[in-house]
Write a protein that holds these residues in place. Structure first.
Motif, PDB file in Angstrom:
ATOM      1  N   ASN A  70      61.116  31.577  -2.990  1.00 36.26           N
ATOM      2  CA  ASN A  70      60.418  30.368  -2.654  1.00 36.26           C
ATOM      3  C   ASN A  70      60.604  30.061  -1.075  1.00 36.26           C
ATOM      4  O   ASN A  70      60.067  28.842  -0.673  1.00 36.26           O
ATOM      5  CB  ASN A  70      61.056  29.113  -3.504  1.00 36.26           C
ATOM      6  CG  ASN A  70      62.563  28.932  -2.914  1.00 36.26           C
ATOM      7  OD1 ASN A  70      63.243  29.916  -2.320  1.00 36.26           O
ATOM      8  ND2 ASN A  70      63.242  28.206  -3.932  1.00 36.26           N
ATOM      9  N   ASP A  71      61.164  30.693  -0.274  1.00 36.77           N
ATOM     10  CA  ASP A  71      61.405  30.476   1.064  1.00 36.77           C
ATOM     11  C   ASP A  71      60.846  31.977   1.876  1.00 36.77           C
ATOM     12  O   ASP A  71      61.583  32.937   2.186  1.00 36.77           O
ATOM     13  CB  ASP A  71      62.879  30.332   1.365  1.00 36.77           C
ATOM     14  CG  ASP A  71      62.839  29.752   2.968  1.00 36.77           C
ATOM     15  OD1 ASP A  71      61.844  29.823   3.745  1.00 36.77           O
ATOM     16  OD2 ASP A  71      63.952  29.318   3.338  1.00 36.77           O
ATOM     17  N   PHE A  72      59.754  31.844   2.478  1.00 36.42           N
ATOM     18  CA  PHE A  72      59.051  32.833   3.324  1.00 36.42           C
ATOM     19  C   PHE A  72      59.882  33.276   4.358  1.00 36.42           C
ATOM     20  O   PHE A  72      59.907  34.338   5.015  1.00 36.42           O
ATOM     21  CB  PHE A  72      57.675  32.513   3.520  1.00 36.42           C
ATOM     22  CG  PHE A  72      56.957  33.452   4.443  1.00 36.42           C
ATOM     23  CD1 PHE A  72      56.442  34.832   3.735  1.00 36.42           C
ATOM     24  CD2 PHE A  72      56.769  33.393   5.730  1.00 36.42           C
ATOM     25  CE1 PHE A  72      56.081  35.812   4.982  1.00 36.42           C
ATOM     26  CE2 PHE A  72      56.144  34.413   6.701  1.00 36.42           C
ATOM     27  CZ  PHE A  72      55.745  35.432   5.967  1.00 36.42           C
ATOM     28  N   SER A  73      60.441  32.082   5.181  1.00 29.57           N
ATOM     29  CA  SER A  73      61.327  32.346   6.431  1.00 29.57           C
ATOM     30  C   SER A  73      62.382  33.552   6.152  1.00 29.57           C
ATOM     31  O   SER A  73      62.619  34.236   7.110  1.00 29.57           O
ATOM     32  CB  SER A  73      61.722  31.267   6.903  1.00 29.57           C
ATOM     33  OG  SER A  73      62.746  30.698   6.068  1.00 29.57           O
ATOM     34  N   LYS A  74      62.792  33.601   5.033  1.00 28.74           N
ATOM     35  CA  LYS A  74      63.956  34.844   4.572  1.00 28.74           C
ATOM     36  C   LYS A  74      63.270  36.112   4.790  1.00 28.74           C
ATOM     37  O   LYS A  74      64.046  37.029   5.187  1.00 28.74           O
ATOM     38  CB  LYS A  74      64.511  34.597   3.443  1.00 28.74           C
ATOM     39  CG  LYS A  74      65.256  33.222   3.497  1.00 28.74           C
ATOM     40  CD  LYS A  74      65.920  32.905   1.918  1.00 28.74           C
ATOM     41  CE  LYS A  74      66.737  31.416   2.093  1.00 28.74           C
ATOM     42  NZ  LYS A  74      67.194  31.619   0.577  1.00 28.74           N
ATOM     43  N   TYR A  75      62.057  36.383   4.391  1.00 26.87           N
ATOM     44  CA  TYR A  75      61.187  37.543   4.520  1.00 26.87           C
ATOM     45  C   TYR A  75      61.087  37.837   5.837  1.00 26.87           C
ATOM     46  O   TYR A  75      60.986  39.199   6.293  1.00 26.87           O
ATOM     47  CB  TYR A  75      60.200  37.378   3.570  1.00 26.87           C
ATOM     48  CG  TYR A  75      60.264  37.416   2.184  1.00 26.87           C
ATOM     49  CD1 TYR A  75      61.234  37.823   1.434  1.00 26.87           C
ATOM     50  CD2 TYR A  75      59.660  36.167   1.627  1.00 26.87           C
ATOM     51  CE1 TYR A  75      61.705  37.589   0.073  1.00 26.87           C
ATOM     52  CE2 TYR A  75      59.584  36.094   0.209  1.00 26.87           C
ATOM     53  CZ  TYR A  75      60.398  36.685  -0.726  1.00 26.87           C
ATOM     54  OH  TYR A  75      61.044  36.266  -1.852  1.00 26.87           O
ATOM     55  N   LEU A  76      60.443  36.736   6.634  1.00 29.68           N
ATOM     56  CA  LEU A  76      60.097  37.186   8.025  1.00 29.68           C
ATOM     57  C   LEU A  76      61.298  37.386   9.097  1.00 29.68           C
ATOM     58  O   LEU A  76      61.278  37.937  10.240  1.00 29.68           O
ATOM     59  CB  LEU A  76      59.349  35.939   8.530  1.00 29.68           C
ATOM     60  CG  LEU A  76      58.338  36.290   9.831  1.00 29.68           C
ATOM     61  CD1 LEU A  76      57.364  37.291   9.783  1.00 29.68           C
ATOM     62  CD2 LEU A  76      57.940  34.986  10.265  1.00 29.68           C
ATOM     63  N   GLN A  77      62.446  36.754   8.470  1.00 27.07           N
ATOM     64  CA  GLN A  77      63.726  37.033   9.211  1.00 27.07           C
ATOM     65  C   GLN A  77      63.718  36.168  10.523  1.00 27.07           C
ATOM     66  O   GLN A  77      64.522  36.539  11.535  1.00 27.07           O
ATOM     67  CB  GLN A  77      63.934  38.528   9.631  1.00 27.07           C
ATOM     68  CG  GLN A  77      64.131  39.429   8.412  1.00 27.07           C
ATOM     69  CD  GLN A  77      64.960  40.508   8.565  1.00 27.07           C
ATOM     70  OE1 GLN A  77      64.754  41.066   9.407  1.00 27.07           O
ATOM     71  NE2 GLN A  77      65.362  41.183   7.428  1.00 27.07           N
ATOM     72  N   ILE A  78      62.906  34.866  10.664  1.00 30.79           N
ATOM     73  CA  ILE A  78      62.986  34.389  11.493  1.00 30.79           C
ATOM     74  C   ILE A  78      62.978  32.980  11.071  1.00 30.79           C
ATOM     75  O   ILE A  78      62.163  32.471  10.142  1.00 30.79           O
ATOM     76  CB  ILE A  78      61.517  34.251  12.381  1.00 30.79           C
ATOM     77  CG1 ILE A  78      61.305  35.730  13.101  1.00 30.79           C
ATOM     78  CG2 ILE A  78      61.876  33.287  13.654  1.00 30.79           C
ATOM     79  CD1 ILE A  78      60.125  35.860  14.194  1.00 30.79           C
ATOM     80  N   PRO A  79      64.198  32.160  11.242  1.00 28.53           N
ATOM     81  CA  PRO A  79      64.426  30.851  10.480  1.00 28.53           C
ATOM     82  C   PRO A  79      63.624  30.041  10.899  1.00 28.53           C
ATOM     83  O   PRO A  79      62.488  29.929  11.802  1.00 28.53           O
ATOM     84  CB  PRO A  79      65.839  30.310  11.163  1.00 28.53           C
ATOM     85  CG  PRO A  79      66.464  31.545  11.685  1.00 28.53           C
ATOM     86  CD  PRO A  79      65.349  32.573  12.403  1.00 28.53           C
ATOM     87  N   ALA A  80      63.079  29.091   9.873  1.00 29.38           N
ATOM     88  CA  ALA A  80      61.848  28.020  10.179  1.00 29.38           C
ATOM     89  C   ALA A  80      61.993  26.941  11.374  1.00 29.38           C
ATOM     90  O   ALA A  80      61.184  26.517  11.733  1.00 29.38           O
ATOM     91  CB  ALA A  80      61.702  27.116   8.854  1.00 29.38           C
TER      92      ALA A  80
END
Length: 658
Positions: A70-80
């Protein structure tokens, strides 16, 4: 856009067609306890069971891989709460004021830290079965990200892991493409009698990021002639079109290029007591509890920081205005080059007072460092001697966790640097959760780039900079049952070093900062969830720095399990921060610079829509980002640095258990 959707659909279908062969059973046991357990080889476990955990160097706390969708920022590895200069892979900065709380030598370049592999974030795994994770993302303007990780054990005594990350994104504007290649290998071994152990960490980072100095005028964003953002004139790099290929070489007229590599070898020998435990009539398990350890750690790193403009004549006015370069250039390229090598030798002794617990220990040691720096015209050599000590006590019932740690540089270029850290954590109950109090005080030399900086046009010497002193008081309350996390930080800064313009360093007098962050999940109805993130920041005292007083991220999701195995998460995400004087960016120095002439105000909140789902050990996500660009002007990350238009991203993630 159609091409991206088609590629995403084909990849999803391909993955789903093979998922049954990869995962023949449930995906269970993702975590494991930190206690000593009998040796269990992969052949003695059920075929559908995986125990996977990892540790960081010097930390006995086990961690597990996050399987949430449910949190895409974890996949992108750049915090929101981070923002870039307009493209994934460009220089990045946290919207929360985050000082570097470390003592010792510092080269001074940190605008790309969020992307980098290093020894501190290296993971040392333990797994009962070989585990592989693959991730692929494709986005608008040919953005692509590849992640690969593999780890496996050879029995209980040997583990190795491999990680690779590729970021390639041409971006929406001229001369802002990025091309990163990051590689890491870790190895952990344990002797048969469990007295001798080794940890090895090796990484290599190659970071290339285009530098365009921002767009020349805000008016271009509303001019219909420049609907294609690639045609908007930029300050640096000229109108030439860059070429960026996924695995080939990338052509960038102006770029920041960092090359970093490091290897660490740590080994130790333990004295203690061992016992043979009978598992059954035919199997014995040898358990060894260390009492005293001698540990030696050797590390070597080589870091090159380069800014290169092969056509500086096209940006004469920009360089003259911001760096006082002569208004007439030759055809010679503009280059700033700093290279550092650091050899570190550490010898430590560790005592474990409580048998069977490596989470309680006393550690003391000494480190000797040799530091060499080279620039286009000169070279320097330094040495450091540092003493350190640590006490850690995580109780067996995990109710109390206390840690005290200190470093002190007794000789060398960093003489007088020190770091003191103390934290106390208490688990109260299921209803009240966990609370933590922490304190940290750091005294350190400013980054070397503030004291000496050289390029092919000029050299800057900066004398008289004093040591920086930072203090941090922290409180954290975490409650999984009530689904909230509250944290507060109070900082006291003295002699904070920064750039007051594009190349002049300065030190700020005493000032304070209060930060409060709060996250909460609310279950609105059975399948409807509301995830809230809030942050508040306020400076006290005379300071040149600016931060948004308020920041928030709101996610409204529909989450449901369909057909037994399909975990669906879909919804919208909204981000907003209050207007503030956002830092500008000195591209030659590679540093963010405070300014008070242009206030950055979001024309509208950032709107994103997403559909994520997980089937056993397969994840997929589709995101439409910057929906606000359809009805408002592009938002800004910094003066002259505009965010892109609408972005479509399709990503896949697989986990394989052999």
């Amino acid at each position: 856009m159609r091409k991206i959707c088609l590629i995403g659909c084909l990849l999803i279908c391909s993955a789903l067609s093979g998922i049954a062969q990869i995962n023949t059973g449930r995906f269970s046991g993702m975590g494991g306890s930190s206690g000593t357990k009998p040796d269990t080889s992969q052949h003695s476990l059920p075929p559908d069971t995986l125990t996977l955990k990892y540790y960081f160097l010097g930390d006995p706390t086990p961690h597990t891989i996050d399987s949430a969708a449910n949190d895409f920022s974890k996949y992108l590895q750049i915090p929101a709460y981070y923002h870039t200069l307009g493209n994934n892979g460009n220089a990045a900065q946290s919207l929360f004021f985050t000082p570097r709380m470390q003592d010792g030598f510092d080269a001074g370049f940190h605008s790309y830290d969020i992307y980098e592999f290093n020894h501190d974030n290296a993971r040392f795994y333990f797994t009962t079965r070989p585990y592989t994770e693959l991730q692929y993302l494709v986005g608008s303007k040919q953005e692509q990200i590849i992640d690969a990780m593999h780890t496996q054990n050879r029995g209980e005594r040997i583990n190795f892991s491999f990680e690779y990350r590729k970021v390639n994104s041409p971006g929406y504007y001229q001369n802002q493409s990025s091309n990163h290649n990051l590689l890491r290998v870790t190895v952990r071994t344990l002797s048969k009698n469990k007295r001798y152990h080794t940890e090895v960490s090796w990484y290599s980072n190659k970071i290339n990021s285009g530098e365009n100095g921002g767009i020349r005028s805000d008016t271009f964003l509303t001019n219909s002639r420049f609907k294609d953002r690639l045609t908007i004139p930029v300050n640096v790099g000229g109108p030439a079109t860059e070429s960026a290929t996924l695995f080939g070489s990338s052509s960038m007229n102006v770029k920041t290029a960092y090359k970093q590599s490091g290897i660490l070898f740590s080994h130790g020998y333990d004295w203690g007591k061992g016992d043979s435990i009978e598992i059954n009539d035919s199997t014995d398990y040898y358990q060894f509890d260390p009492k005293f350890r001698v540990q030696h750690t050797l590390s070597y790193s080589s870091n090159t920081y380069e800014y290169l403009d092969i056509q500086p004549d096209s940006a004469i006015s920009y360089y003259s205005q911001h760096y006082d370069f002569a208004p007439v250039f030759t055809n010679k390229q503009l280059e700033a080059l700093h290279k550092w090598t650091i050899l570190s030798n550490d010898l430590s002794v560790v005592q474990f007072p409580l048998r069977g617990s490596q989470a309680q220990f006393i550690k003391i040691g000494a480190t000797f460092e040799t530091i060499k720096g080279s620039f286009p015209d000169v070279a320097v050599n330094f040495n450091n001697v540092m003493l350190h000590g640590e006490y850690r006590n995580l109780t067996r019932n995990h109710l109390w966790d206390f840690q005290a740690k200190g470093d002190f540089y007794t000789a060398g270029v960093n003489t007088g640097d020190y770091s003191l850290t103390a934290s106390l954590s208490r688990y109260l109950s299921r209803t009240l959760g966990n609370v933590k109090l922490a304190f940290r005080n750091v005294n350190s030399e400013p980054g070397y780039a503030f004291r000496y900086f050289q390029n092919t046009r000029n050299t800057w010497y900066n004398y008289g900079l004093n040591k920086q002193n930072y203090s941090q008081f922290s409180f954290v309350a975490d409650n999984p049952r009530l689904m909230y996390n509250l944290s507060a930080n109070y900082y006291i800064f003295n002699n904070y070093t920064y750039l007051k313009d594009f190349y002049h360093p300065a030190q700020a007098p005493l000032f304070n900062l209060l930060q409060v962050m709060f996250t909460k999940q609310i279950v609105i109805r059975k399948h409807l969830n509301w995830y809230m993130d809030y942050a508040f920041q306020q400076f006290q005292g005379n300071t040149p720095f600016h931060v948004p007083a308020g920041w928030t991220r709101q996610r409204f999701t529909f989450e449901r399990t369909l057909y037994l195995n399909l975990n669906l998460v879909t919804g919208i995400e909204v981000k907003y921060n209050t207007p503030y004087f956002a830092d500008t960016y000195s591209n030659i120095f590679g540093m963010f610079v405070p300014q008070d002439s242009q206030k950055i105000s979001m024309n509208s909140p950032e709107f994103d829509a997403f559909v994520n789902f997980r089937i056993k050990s397969f994840w997929a996500y589709i995101r439409g980002e910057n929906l606000n660009s359809f009805f408002a002007k592009n938002n800004y990350a910094a003066p002259s640095y505009a965010y892109p238009n609408f972005l479509l991203r399709v990503g896949l993630r697989w986990a394989f258990v052999n």
